[in-house]
Design a protein around this motif. Structure first.
Motif, PDB file in Angstrom:
ATOM      1  N   GLU A 138       0.821  -1.221   0.000  1.00 28.07           N
ATOM      2  CA  GLU A 138       0.000   0.000   0.000  1.00 28.07           C
ATOM      3  C   GLU A 138       0.849   1.263   0.000  1.00 28.07           C
ATOM      4  O   GLU A 138       0.465   2.271  -0.602  1.00 28.07           O
ATOM      5  CB  GLU A 138      -0.932   0.027   1.224  1.00 28.07           C
ATOM      6  CG  GLU A 138      -2.108  -0.936   1.128  1.00 28.07           C
ATOM      7  CD  GLU A 138      -1.719  -2.360   1.466  1.00 28.07           C
ATOM      8  OE1 GLU A 138      -0.603  -2.573   2.006  1.00 28.07           O
ATOM      9  OE2 GLU A 138      -2.514  -3.273   1.199  1.00 28.07           O
ATOM     10  N   ILE A 139       2.007   1.218   0.680  1.00 30.78           N
ATOM     11  CA  ILE A 139       2.889   2.393   0.714  1.00 30.78           C
ATOM     12  C   ILE A 139       3.322   2.764  -0.696  1.00 30.78           C
ATOM     13  O   ILE A 139       3.266   3.931  -1.091  1.00 30.78           O
ATOM     14  CB  ILE A 139       4.146   2.117   1.587  1.00 30.78           C
ATOM     15  CG1 ILE A 139       3.738   1.876   3.034  1.00 30.78           C
ATOM     16  CG2 ILE A 139       5.159   3.244   1.439  1.00 30.78           C
ATOM     17  CD1 ILE A 139       3.911   3.041   3.971  1.00 30.78           C
ATOM     18  N   SER A 140       3.728   1.771  -1.478  1.00 29.42           N
ATOM     19  CA  SER A 140       4.170   2.098  -2.835  1.00 29.42           C
ATOM     20  C   SER A 140       2.992   2.541  -3.697  1.00 29.42           C
ATOM     21  O   SER A 140       3.145   3.399  -4.571  1.00 29.42           O
ATOM     22  CB  SER A 140       4.945   0.947  -3.475  1.00 29.42           C
ATOM     23  OG  SER A 140       4.262  -0.251  -3.325  1.00 29.42           O
ATOM     24  N   LEU A 141       1.817   1.994  -3.426  1.00 26.62           N
ATOM     25  CA  LEU A 141       0.630   2.474  -4.153  1.00 26.62           C
ATOM     26  C   LEU A 141       0.391   3.957  -3.872  1.00 26.62           C
ATOM     27  O   LEU A 141       0.167   4.745  -4.792  1.00 26.62           O
ATOM     28  CB  LEU A 141      -0.611   1.688  -3.722  1.00 26.62           C
ATOM     29  CG  LEU A 141      -0.858   0.335  -4.369  1.00 26.62           C
ATOM     30  CD1 LEU A 141      -2.121  -0.291  -3.792  1.00 26.62           C
ATOM     31  CD2 LEU A 141      -0.992   0.495  -5.878  1.00 26.62           C
ATOM     32  N   VAL A 142       0.467   4.330  -2.588  1.00 30.06           N
ATOM     33  CA  VAL A 142       0.224   5.729  -2.222  1.00 30.06           C
ATOM     34  C   VAL A 142       1.293   6.622  -2.840  1.00 30.06           C
ATOM     35  O   VAL A 142       0.999   7.688  -3.395  1.00 30.06           O
ATOM     36  CB  VAL A 142       0.179   5.893  -0.681  1.00 30.06           C
ATOM     37  CG1 VAL A 142       0.143   7.364  -0.304  1.00 30.06           C
ATOM     38  CG2 VAL A 142      -1.049   5.176  -0.110  1.00 30.06           C
ATOM     39  N   ARG A 143       2.553   6.184  -2.782  1.00 25.44           N
ATOM     40  CA  ARG A 143       3.627   6.981  -3.396  1.00 25.44           C
ATOM     41  C   ARG A 143       3.402   7.145  -4.896  1.00 25.44           C
ATOM     42  O   ARG A 143       3.599   8.226  -5.448  1.00 25.44           O
ATOM     43  CB  ARG A 143       4.988   6.322  -3.136  1.00 25.44           C
ATOM     44  CG  ARG A 143       5.448   6.432  -1.708  1.00 25.44           C
ATOM     45  CD  ARG A 143       6.942   6.137  -1.584  1.00 25.44           C
ATOM     46  NE  ARG A 143       7.328   5.935  -0.196  1.00 25.44           N
ATOM     47  CZ  ARG A 143       7.457   6.920   0.693  1.00 25.44           C
ATOM     48  NH1 ARG A 143       7.270   8.171   0.320  1.00 25.44           N
ATOM     49  NH2 ARG A 143       7.777   6.657   1.946  1.00 25.44           N
ATOM     50  N   ASN A 144       2.985   6.061  -5.544  1.00 25.59           N
ATOM     51  CA  ASN A 144       2.712   6.131  -6.984  1.00 25.59           C
ATOM     52  C   ASN A 144       1.594   7.116  -7.293  1.00 25.59           C
ATOM     53  O   ASN A 144       1.654   7.826  -8.298  1.00 25.59           O
ATOM     54  CB  ASN A 144       2.320   4.757  -7.529  1.00 25.59           C
ATOM     55  CG  ASN A 144       3.532   3.881  -7.758  1.00 25.59           C
ATOM     56  OD1 ASN A 144       4.653   4.381  -7.849  1.00 25.59           O
ATOM     57  ND2 ASN A 144       3.315   2.584  -7.843  1.00 25.59           N
ATOM     58  N   ILE A 145       0.584   7.148  -6.436  1.00 24.67           N
ATOM     59  CA  ILE A 145      -0.527   8.077  -6.638  1.00 24.67           C
ATOM     60  C   ILE A 145      -0.016   9.521  -6.560  1.00 24.67           C
ATOM     61  O   ILE A 145      -0.330  10.344  -7.424  1.00 24.67           O
ATOM     62  CB  ILE A 145      -1.644   7.808  -5.606  1.00 24.67           C
ATOM     63  CG1 ILE A 145      -2.344   6.494  -5.957  1.00 24.67           C
ATOM     64  CG2 ILE A 145      -2.641   8.960  -5.564  1.00 24.67           C
ATOM     65  CD1 ILE A 145      -3.186   5.911  -4.842  1.00 24.67           C
ATOM     66  N   PHE A 146       0.815   9.802  -5.548  1.00 20.72           N
ATOM     67  CA  PHE A 146       1.370  11.158  -5.445  1.00 20.72           C
ATOM     68  C   PHE A 146       2.252  11.495  -6.660  1.00 20.72           C
ATOM     69  O   PHE A 146       2.168  12.600  -7.194  1.00 20.72           O
ATOM     70  CB  PHE A 146       2.168  11.322  -4.149  1.00 20.72           C
ATOM     71  CG  PHE A 146       1.308  11.706  -2.974  1.00 20.72           C
ATOM     72  CD1 PHE A 146       0.586  12.893  -2.983  1.00 20.72           C
ATOM     73  CD2 PHE A 146       1.233  10.889  -1.859  1.00 20.72           C
ATOM     74  CE1 PHE A 146      -0.219  13.262  -1.906  1.00 20.72           C
ATOM     75  CE2 PHE A 146       0.433  11.242  -0.764  1.00 20.72           C
ATOM     76  CZ  PHE A 146      -0.280  12.434  -0.792  1.00 20.72           C
ATOM     77  N   ARG A 147       3.079  10.540  -7.092  1.00 21.61           N
ATOM     78  CA  ARG A 147       3.946  10.813  -8.251  1.00 21.61           C
ATOM     79  C   ARG A 147       3.094  11.085  -9.491  1.00 21.61           C
ATOM     80  O   ARG A 147       3.384  11.995 -10.279  1.00 21.61           O
ATOM     81  CB  ARG A 147       4.893   9.631  -8.525  1.00 21.61           C
ATOM     82  CG  ARG A 147       5.908   9.307  -7.441  1.00 21.61           C
ATOM     83  CD  ARG A 147       6.911  10.414  -7.137  1.00 21.61           C
ATOM     84  NE  ARG A 147       6.472  11.300  -6.058  1.00 21.61           N
ATOM     85  CZ  ARG A 147       6.623  11.044  -4.744  1.00 21.61           C
ATOM     86  NH1 ARG A 147       7.225   9.938  -4.345  1.00 21.61           N
ATOM     87  NH2 ARG A 147       6.190  11.890  -3.839  1.00 21.61           N
ATOM     88  N   THR A 148       2.028  10.306  -9.666  1.00 22.73           N
ATOM     89  CA  THR A 148       1.135  10.504 -10.813  1.00 22.73           C
ATOM     90  C   THR A 148       0.530  11.905 -10.787  1.00 22.73           C
ATOM     91  O   THR A 148       0.495  12.610 -11.806  1.00 22.73           O
ATOM     92  CB  THR A 148      -0.002   9.460 -10.782  1.00 22.73           C
ATOM     93  OG1 THR A 148       0.583   8.159 -10.789  1.00 22.73           O
ATOM     94  CG2 THR A 148      -0.930   9.605 -11.977  1.00 22.73           C
TER      95      THR A 148
END
Ligand SMILES: [Zn+2]
Length: 113
Positions: free
Chosen positions: A3-13
């Motif tokens: 989930e952490i990498s999902l959240v980071r990916n969302i912010f990067r997007t």
């Protein structure tokens, strides 16, 4: 933790998409299909953890809407919500034709004026 990498990916997007507006971001709305393996409570925990590393997003909140699984039956041409992971159309035919439930997408972003 996935989930952490999902959240980071969302912010990067979002940073890619709204490079000059990220200081005003207040709300992120996700739609997560039941088959996407995304659990809202785990996403909220991950979101809180990521905000500790990224204090500039402290005023942003995360909203996760879980979408039911829908299957389409080719025999009777109907779309049905899957209950308790039974992939069977009311007509009795099993169907693996999932038309909703696997997605994870950003449905809305709110900015302060
Ligand atoms: Zn059917």
């Amino acid at each position: 933790m996935h989930e952490i990498s999902l959240v980071r990916n969302i912010f990067r997007t979002l940073e890619d998409e709204f490079p000059t507006d990220m200081g005003r971001i207040r709300g992120i709305y996700l739609k997560a299909g039941l088959l996407s393996n995304v659990q809202p409570i785990l996403m909220q925990n991950a979101f809180a953890a990521v905000l500790e590393d990224e204090p500039r997003y402290q005023q942003t909140s995360l909203h996760v809407e879980v979408l039911p699984i829908l299957i389409h039956c080719d025999v009777c041409d109907k779309t049905t919500e899957v209950q308790q992971y039974k992939f069977v159309c009311p007509c009795g035919r099993p169907s693996r034709n999932v038309v909703q439930g696997e997605e994870l997408l950003i449905s809305k972003v709110e900015f302060d004026d």
